[in-house]
Design an enzyme around this catalytic site. Structure first.
Site, short mmCIF file in Angstrom:
data_model
loop_
_atom_site.label_atom_id
_atom_site.label_comp_id
_atom_site.label_asym_id
_atom_site.label_seq_id
_atom_site.Cartn_x
_atom_site.Cartn_y
_atom_site.Cartn_z
N LYS A 3 -100.69 15.03 64.29
CA LYS A 3 -99.95 15.73 63.54
C LYS A 3 -99.70 14.81 62.06
CE LYS A 3 -97.39 18.80 66.71
NZ LYS A 3 -98.11 18.56 67.69
N GLU A 38 -89.47 15.01 61.40
CA GLU A 38 -89.37 15.68 60.13
C GLU A 38 -87.96 16.42 59.98
OE1 GLU A 38 -91.75 19.33 61.62
OE2 GLU A 38 -93.63 18.37 60.77
N HIS A 74 -88.55 25.56 71.76
CA HIS A 74 -89.94 25.57 71.01
C HIS A 74 -90.99 26.23 71.72
CE1 HIS A 74 -87.52 22.79 68.65
NE2 HIS A 74 -87.32 21.95 69.84
N ARG A 100 -108.14 26.13 67.87
CA ARG A 100 -108.57 26.73 69.15
C ARG A 100 -108.07 28.14 68.85
NH1 ARG A 100 -103.48 27.19 71.59
NH2 ARG A 100 -102.11 25.45 71.28
#
Length: 620
Positions: A116, A200, A235, A297
């Site tokens: 990431k 973040e 999540h 994917r």
């Protein structure tokens, strides 16, 4: 076109790929572990190869065995599905080195977008807006704490190599950061073999918007519009839909164009998803939507895109892998109607969504437009893999049409004796915020108990079921000529209940000792009372029992420690999730058998807490 395909995955994923491959005349090869020897994907494939023991790390994650199976069966290509090795660049390269076709993006693209922090740096360079945060190499706890403090709470800790909600924690206060970081790193290391994280800024009114992209080896890249995956629990996506509610044409054009730009920045080939986070406090606006990550994917939620575009994305994958151009250009693609997908899990909402395992004696998912599943009635749900048992998908001319169709299908679902979240999904679909399309990723966490399905059937259903069990034992004419009231004691899912069924309409009388009550996506068992062997519930003796088979990954107390109610004692890892076991009351740790790294079975006693001031019983 590829003539033979090995599918390096299992369950509904493998069954989904087999369906398209069969339609294209492609021979399919399945792989399976010990636990999956009788699985549906094994029976559906043209050929199947055993690759190891039940744990995924000893079978589905062993790339060498999968490649050997392809060579053994003469498969020309390997499709990784989604999950497991699908985003493993080293495995993709090994497939290519073995002279096989890899149905997926180039290893270089997987590497570029797989971490990431590196992916965000690349997006910044490409002019794609990203969420504010810390992507640095210094992973010391002190540095991460300082960066989180500087960003301002709440923040989100995310595993650099993460996905599927694993290795991710929201932190609302600086005092909680260290514990959240430790838990996040353990989960990341266990799931991905990499405990690095990034920080973040947490968006307070977030919407999860993602765009399906596709590229080929002829330089073409298109998008197939957006999906909204904002309804999430811990999540993990719960219900997905396409298109996104409240997305105006100008915002759609801007977001989808950014997704295409992101794919082009890594010369992307095949199916991929660009994920964005939107600050929806003022509706969906292009200047308040930021890149989060790319999944290199096919996605679990790809059926909703297929339903609104009329395209088979697995067929697109196979054609691109065979060297063909994309089947359609951007101007050929359009949105038709609305689609929603619900993830049906083998889990019990009444027990904190703990996974439920066992045999599916009953498995009926109603009249949805489409059901993608890897199990059927009579199958075993094992503790070794993700507990999702099906995806229930509905299409409609409008969003409300799709929502009603999906809710009706889940309302009629019958899953037994394995527990499912169907009732919870019905409640979520009927929630006013979801109906209005004003949802965000925090909806489920905020609403809590309001989304929990009823703990008991309706009074009418309960009374009729009780009458069907009790009537066979009554003397004919009893209700007409004798007592004005009829009642009895029963067991509802093992708990004693007294039911007055004087005014019942039992329908067919039950010949067995129990009947099932199916209502609102839930199933209960009502059983005739038996005086012997009946327990009214576990004794409050302080025993801490393992709720399922799993591995102990943390022990936070020692024998003799004083603990307070709710204090974490032991952390269990099972079915890809961490489960904290806590003290049931204030007391002292009298016994502790849990050992870090130890494997435990369901019901095993891990510890015992003695209430403060109590002495152990003689002989203990």
């Amino acid at each position: 076109m590829i003539d033979s395909l090995l599918i390096a995955n299992r369950g509904e994923i493998a069954c989904r790929i087999i369906r398209t491959a069969r339609a294209l005349g492609i021979r399919t090869v399945a792989v399976y572990s010990d636990a999956d020897a009788q699985a549906l994907h094994v029976r559906q494939a043209d050929e199947a190869v055993h690759i190891g023991a039940s744990p995924a790390r000893e079978s589905y994650l062993v790339g060498d065995r999968i490649i050997a199976a392809a060579r053994e069966t003469g498969a020309a290509a390997i499709h990784p599905g989604y999950g497991f090795l699908s985003e493993n660049a080293d495995f993709a390269q090994s497939v290519l080195d073995a002279g096989l076709v890899w149905v997926g993006p180039d290893p270089s693209s997987i590497r570029a977008m797989g971490l990431k922090d590196a992916a965000k740096e690349r997006m910044i360079a490409a002019g794609v807006p990203v969420t504010p945060g810390y992507l640095g190499a210094d992973q010391s706890p002190d540095r991460l704490q300082r960066e989180a403090d500087a960003i301002g709470y709440p923040v989100l800790i995310k595993a650099v190599a993460g996905g599927g909600g694993k290795g991710m924690r929201r932190v609302d206060d600086a005092a909680d950061f260290a514990d959240a970081l430790g838990s996040c790193r353990r989960e990341a290391a266990s799931s991905f073999g990499d405990d690095r994280v990034l920080i973040e800024k947490y968006i307070l009114s977030p919407r999860h918007i993602e765009v399906q992209v596709f590229g080929d080896r002829h330089g073409n890249v298109v998008h197939l519009f957006e999906r909204d995956c904002s309804l999430q629990r811990r999540h993990q996506k719960v219900i997905e839909e396409a298109p996104a509610p409240g997305m105006d044409p100008a915002t759609r054009e801007a977001v989808c164009a950014a997704a295409v730009k992101a794919a082009q920045a890594v010369d992307y080939v095949g199916a991929g998803t660009i994920e964005f986070i939107a600050d929806a406090s003022d509706g969906l606006r292009a200047d308040r939507i930021w890149f989060m990550e790319m999944n290199t994917r096919l996605q679990v939620e790809h059926p909703v895109t297929e339903e609104i575009t009329g395209q088979d994305l697995v067929e697109w994958q196979l054609r691109v892998a065979s060297g063909e151009q994309l089947p359609l250009t951007q101007t050929d693609l359009a949105i038709d109607g609305w689609a929603m997908e619900a993830r049906l899990y083998a889990e019990d909402p009444a027990k904190g969504f703990l996974p439920s395992i066992g045999r599916l004696d009953l498995f009926d998912l109603g009249d949805a437009t489409r059901v993608d599943t890897g199990v059927q009635q009579g199958a075993e749900i094992s503790p070794f893999y993700d507990p999702m048992i099906a995806k229930v998908i509905a299409w409609g001319e409008t969003r409300e049409d799709a929502r009603e169709t999906l809710a009706d299908a889940l309302d009629a679902a019958v899953v037994w004796p394995v527990r499912s979240n169907a009732g919870f999904l019905v409640e979520a679909l009927d929630h006013p915020a979801f109906v209005a399309g004003t949802l965000d990723t925090g909806l489920i966490a905020r609403e809590g108990d309001a989304l929990m399905p009823p703990v008991q059937p309706t009074e009418e259903a309960l009374i009729d079921a009780a009458a069907s069990l009790a009537m066979p034992g009554l003397v004919p004419g009893f209700r007409l000529n004798a007592s004005p009231r009829l009642s009895g004691s029963f067991l509802l899912d093992g708990e004693p209940v007294t039911i007055d069924f004087t005014d019942a309409d039992p329908g067919e009388l039950a010949e067995a000792d129990s009947v099932l009550i199916a209502e609102g996506g839930q199933v209960w068992e009502l059983r005739r009372w038996r005086a012997t062997g009946v327990a009214a519930g576990a004794a409050a003796d302080g025993a801490i029992l393992s709720p399922m088979p799993g591995r102990i990954i943390a022990v936070d107390v020692s024998v003799g420690d004083s603990v307070i109610k709710g204090q974490k004692l032991v952390t269990l890892e099972a079915m890809k999730m961490e489960h904290s076991l806590v003290a049931p009351f204030n007391g002292v740790v009298e016994d502790l058998t849990a050992i870090v790294g130890g494997q435990v079975s369901e019901g095993a006693t891990l510890s015992r807490i003695v209430a403060s001031g109590e002495a152990p019983l003689a002989g203990e």
